[in-house]
Scaffold this motif. Structure first.
Motif, PDB file in Angstrom:
ATOM      1  N   TRP A  48       0.813  -1.247  -0.035  1.00 20.38           N
ATOM      2  CA  TRP A  48      -0.072  -0.051  -0.005  1.00 20.38           C
ATOM      3  C   TRP A  48       1.038   1.315  -0.039  1.00 20.38           C
ATOM      4  CZ3 TRP A  48      -5.425   0.416   2.129  1.00 20.38           C
ATOM      5  CH2 TRP A  48      -6.235  -0.780   1.775  1.00 20.38           C
ATOM      6  N   VAL A 108       0.791   8.186   0.556  1.00 23.48           N
ATOM      7  CA  VAL A 108       0.722   9.483  -0.199  1.00 23.48           C
ATOM      8  C   VAL A 108       0.161  10.608   0.369  1.00 23.48           C
ATOM      9  CG1 VAL A 108       0.384   8.097  -2.302  1.00 23.48           C
ATOM     10  CG2 VAL A 108      -1.453   8.847  -1.396  1.00 23.48           C
ATOM     11  N   GLY A 130       1.837  13.259  -1.124  1.00 24.92           N
ATOM     12  CA  GLY A 130       2.889  12.614  -1.712  1.00 24.92           C
ATOM     13  C   GLY A 130       4.122  12.878  -1.561  1.00 24.92           C
ATOM     14  N   SER A 152       0.280  14.155  -4.709  1.00 29.41           N
ATOM     15  CA  SER A 152      -0.402  12.883  -4.051  1.00 29.41           C
ATOM     16  C   SER A 152      -1.175  12.263  -5.341  1.00 29.41           C
ATOM     17  CB  SER A 152      -1.177  13.247  -3.136  1.00 29.41           C
ATOM     18  OG  SER A 152      -2.295  14.215  -3.586  1.00 29.41           O
ATOM     19  N   ALA A 204      -0.016   8.547  -6.573  1.00 27.93           N
ATOM     20  CA  ALA A 204      -1.132   7.797  -6.266  1.00 27.93           C
ATOM     21  C   ALA A 204      -1.427   6.719  -7.659  1.00 27.93           C
ATOM     22  CB  ALA A 204      -2.249   8.197  -5.741  1.00 27.93           C
ATOM     23  N   ARG A 205      -1.709   7.490  -8.455  1.00 27.72           N
ATOM     24  CA  ARG A 205      -2.131   6.879  -9.870  1.00 27.72           C
ATOM     25  C   ARG A 205      -0.857   5.945 -10.519  1.00 27.72           C
ATOM     26  NH1 ARG A 205      -4.799  12.056 -12.594  1.00 27.72           N
ATOM     27  NH2 ARG A 205      -6.904  11.781 -12.123  1.00 27.72           N
ATOM     28  N   ILE A 222      -0.502   2.889  -8.336  1.00 29.80           N
ATOM     29  CA  ILE A 222      -1.457   1.807  -8.239  1.00 29.80           C
ATOM     30  C   ILE A 222      -1.276   1.248  -9.813  1.00 29.80           C
ATOM     31  CG2 ILE A 222      -4.100   1.292  -9.085  1.00 29.80           C
ATOM     32  CD1 ILE A 222      -4.525   3.708  -6.946  1.00 29.80           C
ATOM     33  N   LEU A 233      -3.951   2.665  -0.741  1.00 28.98           N
ATOM     34  CA  LEU A 233      -3.074   3.862  -0.443  1.00 28.98           C
ATOM     35  C   LEU A 233      -3.402   4.238   0.989  1.00 28.98           C
ATOM     36  CD1 LEU A 233      -4.858   5.912  -3.542  1.00 28.98           C
ATOM     37  CD2 LEU A 233      -2.311   4.812  -3.418  1.00 28.98           C
ATOM     38  N   VAL A 255      -3.236   7.759   3.635  1.00 32.02           N
ATOM     39  CA  VAL A 255      -3.084   9.206   4.016  1.00 32.02           C
ATOM     40  C   VAL A 255      -3.553   9.427   5.469  1.00 32.02           C
ATOM     41  CG1 VAL A 255      -4.159   9.759   1.563  1.00 32.02           C
ATOM     42  CG2 VAL A 255      -5.759   9.495   3.501  1.00 32.02           C
ATOM     43  N   LEU A 265      -8.146  12.883  -3.513  1.00 26.77           N
ATOM     44  CA  LEU A 265      -7.762  11.755  -4.430  1.00 26.77           C
ATOM     45  C   LEU A 265      -9.243  11.071  -4.957  1.00 26.77           C
ATOM     46  CD1 LEU A 265      -5.394   9.695  -1.984  1.00 26.77           C
ATOM     47  CD2 LEU A 265      -4.769  10.782  -4.197  1.00 26.77           C
ATOM     48  N   VAL A 302      -9.429   8.699  -8.160  1.00 29.78           N
ATOM     49  CA  VAL A 302      -8.836   7.712  -7.691  1.00 29.78           C
ATOM     50  C   VAL A 302      -9.685   6.698  -6.877  1.00 29.78           C
ATOM     51  CG1 VAL A 302      -6.821   6.771  -6.270  1.00 29.78           C
ATOM     52  CG2 VAL A 302      -6.675   8.892  -7.530  1.00 29.78           C
ATOM     53  N   ILE A 344      -8.448   3.657   0.445  1.00 29.06           N
ATOM     54  CA  ILE A 344      -7.723   4.558   0.853  1.00 29.06           C
ATOM     55  C   ILE A 344      -7.650   4.443   2.625  1.00 29.06           C
ATOM     56  CG2 ILE A 344      -7.381   7.097   1.180  1.00 29.06           C
ATOM     57  CD1 ILE A 344      -8.529   7.523  -1.551  1.00 29.06           C
TER      58      ILE A 344
END
Length: 375
Positions: free
Chosen positions: A34, A37, A41, A46, A50-51, A54, A61, A63, A72, A77, A81
């Motif tokens: 995981w 971010v 980020g 971020s 994140a993209r 993944i 993710l 946070v 996100l 996204v 999360i």
């Protein structure tokens, strides 16, 4: 785009992020990865990070704040999360609306979630095994898990985790402390029903402590190609830094021996020399005292020392007798002409960690995603 708005920017190598995630996934398999971010980020952006994470196989993710999760989601996204700590109870409805996975360790916060009458909201139970920051006490973990079960079907226990305090320190005393944390956590798990996700390891734990690799690991700083500590630098040799901080020379002048420069006139030149001004400063995340501890930049592939106090918007560089012109590229963090300055180099000089350096690059600096030439 890099120089359209100002002559200072951060290039974010998203292919480096992908490479790092793939590399770490191979190293920690079969544990899932995981990606952490939080803090935009770690200063890299971020949403883009994140993209990329993944795409490279990260399964979720992490946070720190509800707003970070909302940002996100609004960017499209769709991955799970996890909020790494409890949030203000009044944000319970937003957590549910944006399909965020909360951490819980207090009954008051659990009640706030349950009152919103969600359906099967996944929660992760955070247990404090020695970090002494937040989390339920190991002796109370079973009771807290039972409280979560009692509030079914509104919520369900989807994960249990802890956080390692000194995983980045390989000294015998710290390794012993980490082992004690792992032992405490193992005893907690014995008291709980089977839980889908069990996680202990941050970047340092994932890299240096194989026993901490449970069903998933939380990878933060290593994803950005930065070592969790100098002591673990060798474990990061196959990772690639994702951020380069760049600028351009905005002014050049000749100065005389014996003259001084910048606020306080703290630096006096011992020879005639060429000084270049670079248009970014401590408001952009360049520490004010970097010149006092030997900070350098790269111009034309040569190391040039920062001289005088770094000001809010500008810093000055001693270029010696080199031919320097307005508009020349300047690298503060990154590679140029075969020379490299790392975030870890700044951190070492300043007595801090790489995390603080990259997180400190301010929002005034445009982030410019780029792709690696060799990927």
């Amino acid at each position: 785009m890099r120089g359209d708005l100002r002559w200072a920017w951060a290039e974010i190598d998203l292919d480096a992020v992908r490479h790092n995630i793939r590399t770490i996934r191979e190293r920690v398999a079969p544990s899932a990865v995981w990606a952490v971010v939080k803090a935009n980020g770690y200063g890299h952006g971020s949403v883009d990070v994140a993209r990329a994470a993944i795409e490279a196989g990260a399964e979720g993710l992490c946070v720190a704040l509800v707003q970070e999760g909302i940002d996100l989601r609004r960017a499209g996204v769709d991955a799970p999360i996890l909020l790494l700590s409890e949030q203000p109870p009044e944000l319970a409805s937003a957590i549910i609306e944006y399909r965020l996975t909360p951490s819980v360790y207090r009954r008051e916060f659990l009640e706030a979630l349950a009152r919103e009458a969600p359906s099967g909201l996944p929660v992760h139970l955070l247990v404090d095994t020695g970090m002494q920051r937040v989390g339920t006490h190991p002796h109370a973990a079973a009771s807290m898990a039972a409280a979560i079960a009692q509030r079914a079907p509104a919520v369900r226990l989807a994960g249990v985790f802890t956080h390692l305090a000194v995983a980045d320190d390989p000294s015998p005393a710290s390794v012993e402390f980490t082992d004690r944390q792992l032992s405490k956590f193992a005893k907690v798990l014995e008291q709980l029903p089977p839980v889908p996700l069990v996680h202990i390891a941050n970047s340092a734990g994932a890299l240096a402590h194989p026993a901490a690799r449970q069903s998933m690991v939380r990878v933060g700083i290593a994803m950005y190609g930065i070592a969790p500590s100098d002591a673990l630098d060798d474990l990061c040799s196959d990772l690639r830094p994702a951020m380069e901080l760049r600028s351009r020379v905005s002014f050049v002048k000749q100065v005389r021996s014996g003259s001084a420069i910048s606020y306080g006139l703290k630096h006096t030149f011992s020879r005639d020399t060429t000084v270049a001004t670079v248009p970014l400063g401590y408001a952009d995340g360049v520490p004010r005292r970097l010149s006092e501890v030997g900070g350098e930049v790269l111009i034309a592939g040569r190391r040039c020392p920062i001289v005088g106090v770094v000001t809010m918007d500008q810093l000055m560089v001693d270029c010696g007798d080199h031919d320097v012109r307005v508009g020349d590229d300047v690298t503060l963090i990154g590679e140029q002409g075969g020379e490299t300055i790392r975030a870890e180099d700044w951190a070492r000089r300043l007595g801090t960690i790489g995390y603080e350096i990259v997180c400190g690059i301010s929002e005034r600096i445009p982030r410019v995603p780029r792709r690696s030439i060799d990927n």
